[in-house]
Design a protein around this motif. Structure first.
Motif, PDB file in Angstrom:
ATOM      1  N   ASN A 129      47.402  28.746  58.614  1.00 50.09           N
ATOM      2  CA  ASN A 129      46.963  27.851  57.534  1.00 50.09           C
ATOM      3  C   ASN A 129      45.876  26.891  58.014  1.00 50.09           C
ATOM      4  N   GLN A 130      45.036  27.360  58.932  1.00 51.19           N
ATOM      5  CA  GLN A 130      43.945  26.546  59.440  1.00 51.19           C
ATOM      6  C   GLN A 130      42.689  26.784  58.604  1.00 51.19           C
ATOM      7  N   VAL A 131      42.096  25.709  58.135  1.00 51.52           N
ATOM      8  CA  VAL A 131      40.882  25.772  57.336  1.00 51.52           C
ATOM      9  C   VAL A 131      39.704  25.476  58.261  1.00 51.52           C
ATOM     10  N   THR A 132      38.655  26.276  58.183  1.00 49.08           N
ATOM     11  CA  THR A 132      37.464  26.077  59.008  1.00 49.08           C
ATOM     12  C   THR A 132      36.214  26.324  58.180  1.00 49.08           C
ATOM     13  N   LEU A 133      35.091  25.956  58.758  1.00 47.75           N
ATOM     14  CA  LEU A 133      33.804  26.262  58.142  1.00 47.75           C
ATOM     15  C   LEU A 133      33.195  27.510  58.760  1.00 47.75           C
ATOM     16  N   GLU A 134      33.825  28.018  59.820  1.00 43.79           N
ATOM     17  CA  GLU A 134      33.328  29.202  60.527  1.00 43.79           C
ATOM     18  C   GLU A 134      34.276  30.368  60.297  1.00 43.79           C
ATOM     19  N   ARG A 135      33.732  31.545  60.013  1.00 42.05           N
ATOM     20  CA  ARG A 135      34.554  32.751  59.876  1.00 42.05           C
ATOM     21  C   ARG A 135      34.989  33.194  61.267  1.00 42.05           C
ATOM     22  N   THR A 136      36.262  33.514  61.394  1.00 48.11           N
ATOM     23  CA  THR A 136      36.795  34.034  62.652  1.00 48.11           C
ATOM     24  C   THR A 136      37.397  35.409  62.378  1.00 48.11           C
ATOM     25  N   GLU A 137      37.818  36.082  63.443  1.00 51.15           N
ATOM     26  CA  GLU A 137      38.436  37.405  63.272  1.00 51.15           C
ATOM     27  C   GLU A 137      39.705  37.324  62.441  1.00 51.15           C
ATOM     28  N   SER A 138      40.392  36.200  62.532  1.00 50.18           N
ATOM     29  CA  SER A 138      41.654  36.081  61.807  1.00 50.18           C
ATOM     30  C   SER A 138      41.495  35.372  60.458  1.00 50.18           C
ATOM     31  N   SER A 139      40.259  35.130  60.020  1.00 55.86           N
ATOM     32  CA  SER A 139      40.059  34.547  58.689  1.00 55.86           C
ATOM     33  C   SER A 139      40.491  35.561  57.642  1.00 55.86           C
ATOM     34  N   THR A 140      41.340  35.128  56.730  1.00 59.50           N
ATOM     35  CA  THR A 140      41.865  36.052  55.731  1.00 59.50           C
ATOM     36  C   THR A 140      41.357  35.761  54.335  1.00 59.50           C
ATOM     37  N   ASN A 141      40.787  34.594  54.122  1.00 60.02           N
ATOM     38  CA  ASN A 141      40.382  34.217  52.783  1.00 60.02           C
ATOM     39  C   ASN A 141      39.185  33.284  52.876  1.00 60.02           C
ATOM     40  N   SER A 142      38.323  33.340  51.894  1.00 64.52           N
ATOM     41  CA  SER A 142      37.193  32.411  51.851  1.00 64.52           C
ATOM     42  C   SER A 142      36.987  31.944  50.426  1.00 64.52           C
ATOM     43  N   ASN A 143      36.287  30.839  50.280  1.00 65.41           N
ATOM     44  CA  ASN A 143      36.012  30.294  48.961  1.00 65.41           C
ATOM     45  C   ASN A 143      34.688  29.550  49.028  1.00 65.41           C
ATOM     46  N   GLU A 144      33.911  29.632  47.978  1.00 66.15           N
ATOM     47  CA  GLU A 144      32.600  28.993  47.936  1.00 66.15           C
ATOM     48  C   GLU A 144      32.741  27.534  47.512  1.00 66.15           C
ATOM     49  N   ILE A 145      31.981  26.654  48.175  1.00 64.23           N
ATOM     50  CA  ILE A 145      31.963  25.225  47.850  1.00 64.23           C
ATOM     51  C   ILE A 145      30.718  24.946  47.008  1.00 64.23           C
ATOM     52  N   PHE A 146      30.896  24.207  45.921  1.00 66.19           N
ATOM     53  CA  PHE A 146      29.789  23.812  45.059  1.00 66.19           C
ATOM     54  C   PHE A 146      29.638  22.294  45.098  1.00 66.19           C
ATOM     55  N   TYR A 147      28.401  21.823  44.898  1.00 68.94           N
ATOM     56  CA  TYR A 147      28.112  20.399  44.904  1.00 68.94           C
ATOM     57  C   TYR A 147      27.400  20.017  43.622  1.00 68.94           C
ATOM     58  N   GLU A 148      27.691  18.825  43.143  1.00 72.66           N
ATOM     59  CA  GLU A 148      27.042  18.323  41.942  1.00 72.66           C
ATOM     60  C   GLU A 148      25.528  18.295  42.158  1.00 72.66           C
ATOM     61  N   GLY A 149      24.786  18.847  41.226  1.00 74.69           N
ATOM     62  CA  GLY A 149      23.337  18.932  41.342  1.00 74.69           C
ATOM     63  C   GLY A 149      22.880  20.163  42.094  1.00 74.69           C
ATOM     64  N   ASN A 150      23.814  21.067  42.426  1.00 78.22           N
ATOM     65  CA  ASN A 150      23.498  22.304  43.159  1.00 78.22           C
ATOM     66  C   ASN A 150      22.727  22.051  44.449  1.00 78.22           C
ATOM     67  N   ILE A 151      23.077  20.996  45.168  1.00 73.77           N
ATOM     68  CA  ILE A 151      22.396  20.679  46.418  1.00 73.77           C
ATOM     69  C   ILE A 151      23.023  21.458  47.570  1.00 73.77           C
TER      70      ILE A 151
END
Length: 131
Positions: free
Chosen positions: A85-107
């Motif tokens: 259940n570790q959340v990271t900004l880097e994909r690792t071999e054991s990454s099982t799920n990802s999700n896109e982050i959005f920012y107000e103003g599409n920055i």
């Protein structure tokens, strides 16, 4: 003769006082360095359900103590390792799920000005879908 002695004594006293005064440009005394002002980026979420996203991003040191004029790239994807259940900004071999982050103003980046920055962010399907 008396006037000349008075004038000379005044000049000698002035010279002694001037030469004994401390110089402001003393090379042995370092000049005080001005304190560098730093700024921070704070992330907030549109939906309180996703508060874990803001907590995670706000815990990262990359967005604190930033100098004016610094350009900061914002993360666009977040990864989860299901086993730990570790959340990271880097994909690792054991990454099982990802999700896109959005920012107000599409920055995707910001340049630090002379104030702290607050940025609204959210995940495309909600934080619960990342778990």
């Amino acid at each position: 003769m008396n006037k000349i002695l008075k004038i000379l004594s005044i000049l000698v006293i002035g010279f002694v006082m001037f030469s004994c005064s401390t110089s402001t440009n003393d090379p042995e005394t370092p000049a005080p360095t001005p304190e560098v002002q730093t700024y921070s980026i704070t992330f907030t979420v549109k939906d309180i359900v996703q508060h874990e996203l803001a907590d995670f991003l706000n815990s990262l040191p990359d967005y604190k103590n930033l100098k004016e004029g610094t350009e900061v790239e914002l993360p666009t994807v977040i990864y989860l390792t299901q086993e730990t259940n570790q959340v990271t900004l880097e994909r690792t071999e054991s990454s099982t799920n990802s999700n896109e982050i959005f920012y107000e103003g599409n920055i995707t980046s910001v340049v630090i000005g002379n104030e702290d920055i607050e940025i609204k962010c959210w995940l495309d399907h909600g934080w619960s879908n990342l778990w």
